[in-house]
Write an enzyme that holds these catalytic residues in place. Structure first.
Site, PDB file in Angstrom:
ATOM      1  N   ARG A  24      53.836  75.731  53.639  1.00 40.29           N
ATOM      2  CA  ARG A  24      53.742  77.158  53.381  1.00 40.29           C
ATOM      3  C   ARG A  24      53.646  77.470  51.890  1.00 40.29           C
ATOM      4  O   ARG A  24      53.239  78.556  51.501  1.00 40.29           O
ATOM      5  CB  ARG A  24      54.974  77.829  53.986  1.00 40.29           C
ATOM      6  N   LYS A  79      75.532  84.146  67.878  1.00 40.99           N
ATOM      7  CA  LYS A  79      74.835  82.863  68.034  1.00 40.99           C
ATOM      8  C   LYS A  79      75.758  81.891  68.782  1.00 40.99           C
ATOM      9  O   LYS A  79      76.946  81.793  68.474  1.00 40.99           O
ATOM     10  CB  LYS A  79      74.462  82.319  66.645  1.00 40.99           C
ATOM     11  N   GLU A 110      60.095  79.611  51.430  1.00 38.22           N
ATOM     12  CA  GLU A 110      59.637  78.405  50.733  1.00 38.22           C
ATOM     13  C   GLU A 110      58.748  78.751  49.547  1.00 38.22           C
ATOM     14  O   GLU A 110      58.809  78.106  48.492  1.00 38.22           O
ATOM     15  CB  GLU A 110      58.892  77.479  51.700  1.00 38.22           C
TER      16      GLU A 110
HETATM   17  C1  LIG Z   1      59.087  78.252  57.541  1.00 38.66           C
HETATM   18  C2  LIG Z   1      60.342  77.696  58.134  1.00 38.66           C
HETATM   19  N1  LIG Z   1      61.347  77.327  57.317  1.00 38.66           N
HETATM   20  C3  LIG Z   1      62.481  76.814  57.833  1.00 38.66           C
HETATM   21  C4  LIG Z   1      62.629  76.682  59.183  1.00 38.66           C
HETATM   22  C5  LIG Z   1      63.879  76.042  59.744  1.00 38.66           C
HETATM   23  N2  LIG Z   1      64.631  77.019  60.552  1.00 38.66           N
HETATM   24  C6  LIG Z   1      64.523  77.040  61.888  1.00 38.66           C
HETATM   25  S1  LIG Z   1      65.412  78.262  62.560  1.00 38.66           S
HETATM   26  C7  LIG Z   1      65.993  78.762  61.071  1.00 38.66           C
HETATM   27  C8  LIG Z   1      66.946  79.903  60.996  1.00 38.66           C
HETATM   28  C9  LIG Z   1      66.423  81.082  61.727  1.00 38.66           C
HETATM   29  O1  LIG Z   1      67.364  82.102  61.674  1.00 38.66           O
HETATM   30  P1  LIG Z   1      67.141  83.398  62.538  1.00 38.66           P
HETATM   31  O2  LIG Z   1      65.740  83.834  62.404  1.00 38.66           O
HETATM   32  O3  LIG Z   1      68.197  84.366  62.179  1.00 38.66           O
HETATM   33  O4  LIG Z   1      67.306  82.894  64.025  1.00 38.66           O
HETATM   34  P2  LIG Z   1      68.627  82.346  64.752  1.00 38.66           P
HETATM   35  O5  LIG Z   1      68.530  80.852  64.704  1.00 38.66           O
HETATM   36  O6  LIG Z   1      69.807  82.871  64.040  1.00 38.66           O
HETATM   37  O7  LIG Z   1      68.501  82.862  66.126  1.00 38.66           O
HETATM   38  C10 LIG Z   1      65.472  77.972  60.049  1.00 38.66           C
HETATM   39  C11 LIG Z   1      65.780  78.116  58.617  1.00 38.66           C
HETATM   40  C12 LIG Z   1      61.555  77.070  59.995  1.00 38.66           C
HETATM   41  N3  LIG Z   1      61.592  76.935  61.324  1.00 38.66           N
HETATM   42  N4  LIG Z   1      60.438  77.585  59.456  1.00 38.66           N
END
Ligand SMILES: Cc1ncc(C[n+]2csc(CCOP(=O)(O)OP(=O)(O)O)c2C)c(N)n1
Length: 632
Positions: free
Chosen positions: A395, A282, A367
């Protein structure tokens, strides 16, 4: 020197590039992304991590005939840059400019709108099935992060994909990070897969050898693949995804564009549900983001050379006020436990996590689970505090209704980002919580007028053992008010009258109390005297106080940073109707539409949710009512 990027108007232009040119293009994309995001702010680290993956996917697959569904969508910047939006990229997240997430309205290459996590597998599988009915022949690829894979929804999608056996490709982009470090057993499982390379290397080598022997075709590969089935069982026991019915490939180096292209070319020809495990870093290629991926997950403007953020924090944020207050309450109450769904920093719970690691739970992007888990903790006698952004709480509605409120379990919901959030746009605005929560029995629902009142409401919620409570507050800085050292609990269901006046009543909730008060001052200068009520509670509503102020003038304007449909104003209307009170009413709130991305202040102004907007609503109401001969 002319950039290769300037020649890329659509993904088709990638096909003529050599590997060296693709590698150079990856570098150019990173530079462009860092340059623009350092100005506009945005989701930097995730986008930098998937540059090679994006190039390889677009080189091998033929978007838009083939569809790529980006989970969450925050990693789509390279995708936008090579799908005809290079010229507009400088407008990213700006009012009227490109959205920060994929949007079908923006480009045929954006196969599905995302913003919330873990939807990609379900959406992609739906597309595959839809094409089955309607005869489309493109491939569908879901690109999902290891963080997003922690959500039930993603697992529900995999469950059906493994069962249906359709031609779906799931690319798991594993960078070990959610926003913070990824958590949970599944994440540990991916780590184990990463460190079990023998089988995978062996498989790659066999494929390579067979690919290089002239005249050796599918039959030999089939035999080899059968042998590998057996070997896999020995070397990587219980490959979870395979057991679920998806063929697993990987782990692949997600920054080696050559490996990625070769692998996707092979996979493109294969049948059935496939899962490709791609390992990336990342923030790749920009040192400050590699060093601190959580900070550069979603970042405001920053100095490109140093990575230092340029925005100066104003007053203490609501998030911070909540986080600090909860720690001080928990110091003296060891029944308080805190829960986040993968957002310890965003929700302000990281202070709590540091101070009370044993009483803190990061449940992953889950969630629904977070809420029912909290219900279980409450049933066992603990005082769970669940901090979730308004938009993501959507959600967990059934869990709120069925697992918490129906059982009157004292779960405390801290709902951050209530109202419009600004640049992230419609997927992230917390526009509906007052409406959807107000309908649920047994819930005490409040919204503070400032950060000090938030602290008092946190105290009120923790003290309230009789049933569930929810506090919703806006994004960003508080009003800069003085914080009490020991916030005292508020009387449940009691509003506060800030000002009295005989010409109209302004009844406001949460972030709209301050503009309503300023509106009353503007009006007073013109000779219109308005009462101002800080409602504090949406439920239970302070009937007596509100009715008293409304009856004084027979005119009321309600103000909230929530959808006007079914929100706080609707509660006041229902109150008036149930008591048979005839009054001239104006409900001010967010309109019945999905609100675009733009700075929060701009959006509020557009919706009339400013002191001037409220004042003109009152003026209009008073003028119209007087012309009808109503009121004083
Ligand atoms: C339902 C929901 N909960 C929380 C979030 C906030 N959020 C956005 S990106 C993320 C982390 C995503 O991690 P990953 O899928 O591994 O992608 P990366 O950012 O590491 O590429 C979170 C918790 C969201 N977008 N949607």
């Amino acid at each position: 020197m002319a950039r290769i990027l300037d020649r890329i108007d659509s993904p088709t232009d990638l096909r003529s590039l050599s590997l060296e040119e693709l590698t150079a293009l990856a570098e150019e994309l990173r530079q462009e992304i860092v340059k623009v995001v350092s100005r506009t702010g945005g989701h930097l680290a995730a986008s930098l991590g998937v540059v090679e993956l994006t190039l390889a996917l677009h080189r091998v697959f033929e978007s838009p005939r083939d569809s790529i569904v980006w989970d969450v969508g925050h990693q789509c910047y390279a995708h936008k840059l090579i799908t005809g939006r290079r010229e507009a990229f400088g407008t990213l997240r700006q009012e009227g400019g490109l959205a920060g997430f994929p949007r079908r309205e923006e480009s045929p290459h954006d196969a599905f709108n995302t913003g919330h996590s873990s939807t990609s597998i379900s959406a992609a599988l739906g597309m595959v099935c839809g094409r089955g009915f309607l005869g489309g022949d493109g491939r569908v690829i879901a690109v999902v992060g290891d963080g997003a894979l922690t959500a039930g929804l993603a697992l529900e999608g995999l469950n059906q994909a493994g069962h249906l056996k359709r031609n779906l490709i799931v690319v798991v982009n594993d960078n070990r990070m959610s926003i913070s470090k990824n958590v949970g057993a599944l994440s540990q499982y991916l780590t184990r897969l990463r460190s079990a390379p023998t089988y995978h290397r062996l498989e790659a080598e066999v494929w390579d050898i067979l690919g290089k022997v002239p005249g050796v075709g599918g039959r030999a590969r089939e035999l080899a693949s059968r042998t590998l089935e057996g070997i896999r069982g020995l070397l990587v026991p219980g490959v979870l995804f395979e057991e679920l019915g998806l063929k697993y490939f990987g782990p692949l180096d997600g920054h080696n564009v050559e490996t990625l292209i070769e692998s996707f070319e092979r996979l493109r020809l294969m049948e059935g549900p496939l899962l490709v495990h791609v390992v990336t870093v990342k923030g790749k290629g920009y040192q400050p983001a590699e060093d601190d991926a959580p900070k550069f997950h979603g970042v405001g403007s920053f100095d490109k050379a140093t990575g230092t953020t340029t925005a100066v924090p104003a007053a203490v944020s609501y998030t911070e006020a909540f986080g600090r207050t909860l720690v001080s309450i928990a110091e003296r109450d060891d029944r308080v436990v805190a829960i986040t769904a993968a957002m310890p920093d965003g929700t302000g719970l990281s202070h709590f996590a540091k101070r009370f690691p044993d009483r803190f739970f990061d449940v992953g992007i889950a969630e629904q689970h977070a809420v029912t888990f909290a219900a279980g903790l409450a049933a066992a006698g603990m005082k769970p505090v669940v901090a979730i952004y308004s938009t993501f709480l959507q959600r967990a509605y059934d869990q709120i209704v069925h697992d918490v409120c129906l059982q009157r379990l004292p779960v405390r919901f801290m709902i951050d980002r209530g109202g419009v959030v600004g640049d992230d746009g419609p997927t992230h605005h917390g526009a509906f919580d007052l409406s959807f929560l107000r309908a649920v029995p047994n819930l005490v629902l409040m919204a503070p007028a400032d950060e000090n009142e938030l602290a008092a409401m946190v105290r009120t919620a923790v003290d309230h053992d009789a049933g569930p409570t929810a506090v919703r507050y806006p994004r960003g800085a508080g009003l800069g008010v003085r914080m009490d050292c020991e916030p005292a609990a508020l009387p449940v269901g009691r509003a506060e009258v800030l000002r009295t006046g005989g010409d109209a009543a302004l009844v406001a909730i949460g972030s709209m109390v301050a503009p309503a008060f300023r509106a009353a001052e503007l009006l007073a200068a013109e000779g219109i005297e308005a009462s101002v009520v800080n409602a504090r509670f949406v439920k239970p509503l302070d009937d007596r106080t509100i009715l008293g102020e409304v009856e004084r003038s027979g005119r009321v304007v309600t103000v909230e940073e929530n959808a006007a449909a079914g929100g706080f104003g609707a509660a006041v209307l229902e109150l008036l109707q149930s008591r048979g009170v005839a009054a001239a009413v104006r409900v001010m709130g967010l309109p019945d539409e999905f609100i675009t991305h733009a700075p929060r202040e701009r959006l509020l102004a557009r919706c009339g949710l400013t002191a001037e907007g409220v004042a003109s609503a009152v003026r209009a109401l008073v003028a119209a009512d007087r012309s009808k001969g109503g009121g004083s």
